[in-house]
Design an enzyme around this catalytic site. Structure first.
Site, PDB file in Angstrom:
ATOM      1  N   LYS A  96      19.114  14.656   6.472  1.00 54.61           N
ATOM      2  CA  LYS A  96      19.477  14.527   5.051  1.00 54.61           C
ATOM      3  C   LYS A  96      18.680  13.453   4.316  1.00 54.61           C
ATOM      4  O   LYS A  96      18.443  13.549   3.118  1.00 54.61           O
ATOM      5  CB  LYS A  96      20.976  14.264   4.922  1.00 54.61           C
TER       6      LYS A  96
ATOM      7  N   GLU B 143      27.662  15.049  -4.187  1.00 54.57           N
ATOM      8  CA  GLU B 143      28.847  15.654  -3.587  1.00 54.57           C
ATOM      9  C   GLU B 143      28.727  15.482  -2.091  1.00 54.57           C
ATOM     10  O   GLU B 143      27.621  15.352  -1.569  1.00 54.57           O
ATOM     11  CB  GLU B 143      28.902  17.150  -3.922  1.00 54.57           C
TER      12      GLU B 143
ATOM     13  N   SER C  82      19.299  18.853  13.970  1.00 53.41           N
ATOM     14  CA  SER C  82      19.409  18.294  12.621  1.00 53.41           C
ATOM     15  C   SER C  82      20.130  16.957  12.554  1.00 53.41           C
ATOM     16  O   SER C  82      19.953  16.210  11.596  1.00 53.41           O
ATOM     17  CB  SER C  82      20.089  19.306  11.697  1.00 53.41           C
TER      18      SER C  82
HETATM   19  C1  PLP Z   1      24.789  18.434   6.447  1.00 49.94           C
HETATM   20  C2  PLP Z   1      24.304  18.829   7.777  1.00 49.94           C
HETATM   21  C3  PLP Z   1      23.953  20.174   8.083  1.00 49.94           C
HETATM   22  C4  PLP Z   1      24.159  21.305   7.121  1.00 49.94           C
HETATM   23  O1  PLP Z   1      23.370  21.286   5.994  1.00 49.94           O
HETATM   24  P1  PLP Z   1      22.127  22.238   5.767  1.00 49.94           P
HETATM   25  O2  PLP Z   1      21.835  22.084   4.318  1.00 49.94           O
HETATM   26  O3  PLP Z   1      22.519  23.627   6.138  1.00 49.94           O
HETATM   27  O4  PLP Z   1      21.033  21.740   6.625  1.00 49.94           O
HETATM   28  C5  PLP Z   1      23.432  20.440   9.334  1.00 49.94           C
HETATM   29  N1  PLP Z   1      23.286  19.475  10.271  1.00 49.94           N
HETATM   30  C6  PLP Z   1      23.623  18.191  10.022  1.00 49.94           C
HETATM   31  C7  PLP Z   1      23.449  17.184  11.104  1.00 49.94           C
HETATM   32  C8  PLP Z   1      24.147  17.827   8.780  1.00 49.94           C
HETATM   33  O5  PLP Z   1      24.485  16.545   8.555  1.00 49.94           O
END
Ligand code: PLP
Length: 397
Positions: A98, A120, A378
């Site tokens: 993020k 948000e 992610s």
């Molecule tokens: C917020 C988040 C997501 C989901 O958001 P996307 O916009 O679909 O990438 C996925 N993985 C993590 C670790 C997150 O914090």
């Protein structure tokens, strides 16, 4: 609505109205139109400016810790009969992908001469990242969060406050993420002169889906280069990522869109907008979303609060429609299993969100035998450990 054009290059710019095929666009009140037009122009200008790009690259390198490594999973690859590579976004500052988006939008805010950020948040991860960037730049920061989510994610609420942000409860509707988006948009309408709305995924009205994807492209571009260095110039067979709004998947896919790599997005079965949704309009965009028989937006339900979004970014709807990317859903128990498997075999505790992507790889391992799979990890799992502890305690009884 325009026809999707399968001959156009994949993951380029949307058309002038912000549409990817028949999805995207700008479905917003008149009062927000000038703000979206201003933002589009500002981003276009900044993105073409080498000085802006160099400043952002510097922050991504020195502050966020980029480039993130590509990790070869030795033991798990052997167990699954394929070659698994992880793109380590979990190692970024604040623990997920993020920060890429937030640092870009924060620099853009400064460039537009504004000094207040609105965001948000659902699970709180985007709120924490935005509060972090606001502290770094000396901006005021207001984060909208559903009342229910504030209770579930008390630690992240406190983190945001420590960072100097104000957290405002969204107390309408289901009091979760979709209500927080509505509140954030309402704030933006009233304060557009001084405020930038730092949206957290590839959703909302144009230019957000395009801008946020471009800000995450860095992870996909890095992954492609790292794969080529490791694989003697070849691309992986599969690139896979979890999909909530779809930003980490969009960043990964952007790096491989013009290769032969198969692109796979994984949704939670309780929030599968592409797998189980219908075309509709929500939060300023046309996309797939979960609706009930009366056309009301349905609550998404999954073990992972970060994927509890009833819609999906419009470019994913388009990539699905033209067949360039495929989307699958996994169940919560497959996710908990994947979380434990990665932890035990590789010593990496993943966030529950990317454990969805791994759950699909584990399920599909027989059909992926011998292939090379790059998975976007992610985020890290620290935030989810207490939840898993409760869950496993329950099972042991
Ligand atoms: C917020 C988040 C997501 C989901 O958001 P996307 O916009 O679909 O990438 C996925 N993985 C993590 C670790 C997150 O914090």
């Amino acid at each position: 609505m325009s026809d999707p054009d399968p001959t156009s290059s994949f993951m380029g710019e949307p058309d002038a109205a912000g549409r990817f095929g028949s999805f995207g666009g700008r479905f917003i009140p008149e009062t927000l139109m000038p703000a979206c037009i201003e933002l589009d122009a500002a981003f276009r200008d900044a993105w073409a400016d080498p000085e802006f790009r160099a400043e952002l690259d510097g922050l991504l390198h020195d502050y966020a810790g980029r480039p993130s490594p590509l990790t070869e999973c030795g033991r798990l690859s052997e167990q699954l009969g394929l070659r698994l590579l992880l793109k380590r976004e979990d190692l970024n500052h604040t623990g997920s992908h993020k920060i890429n988006n937030v640092l870009g939008q924060a620099l853009l805010t400064k460039r537009m001469g504004k000094e207040r950020l609105i965001a948000e948040t659902g699970a709180g991860q985007h709120g924490v990242a935005t509060a972090t960037a606001a502290a770094l730049m000396g901006f005021e920061c207001v984060v909208y969060m559903g009342e229910v989510d504030m209770e579930r994610q008390a630690l992240n609420v406190f983190r945001m406050k420590l960072l100097g942000a104000e957290v405002r409860p969204a107390s309408s509707g289901s009091r979760t993420l979709k209500d927080a988006v509505n509140e954030a948009m309402r704030d933006w309408v009233a304060t557009v002169e001084s405020s930038h709305y730092c949206l957290g995924s590839v959703m909302g009205p144009h230019p957000y889906p395009w801008m946020v994807r471009e800000l995450h492209r860095v992870l996909g571009d890095e992954a492609r280069e790292q794969c080529r260095a490791l694989l003697g110039g070849a691309d992986p067979d599969v690139a896979v990522a979890c999909v909530g709004g779809g930003s980490n998947a969009a960043g990964l896919f952007a790096g491989f869109a013009d290769t032969d790599t198969r692109l796979v997005g994984v949704e939670p079965s309780g929030g599968a907008a592409i797998g189980g949704g219908v075309p509709g309009v929500v939060h300023g965009m046309a996309s797939y979303l979960k609706q009930d028989e009366w056309g009301q937006v349905e609550e998404a339900q999954s073990i992972s609060a970060g994927l509890d979004y009833p819609g999906v970014g419009p470019e994913h709807a388009h990539l699905s429609e033209i067949g360039r990317a495929e989307y699958f859903a996994v169940d919560d128990d497959e996710v908990v299993n994947a979380f434990q498997v990665l932890t035990r075999t590789e010593g990496i505790i993943p966030a529950l969100e990317p454990a969805h992507a791994l759950a699909w790889v584990i399920r599909e391992a027989p059909s992926l035998a011998g292939q090379t799979v790059v998975l976007n990890l992610s985020g890290r799992g620290d935030k989810d450990v207490a939840q898993i502890m409760d869950l496993l305690k329950g099972e042991a009884k």
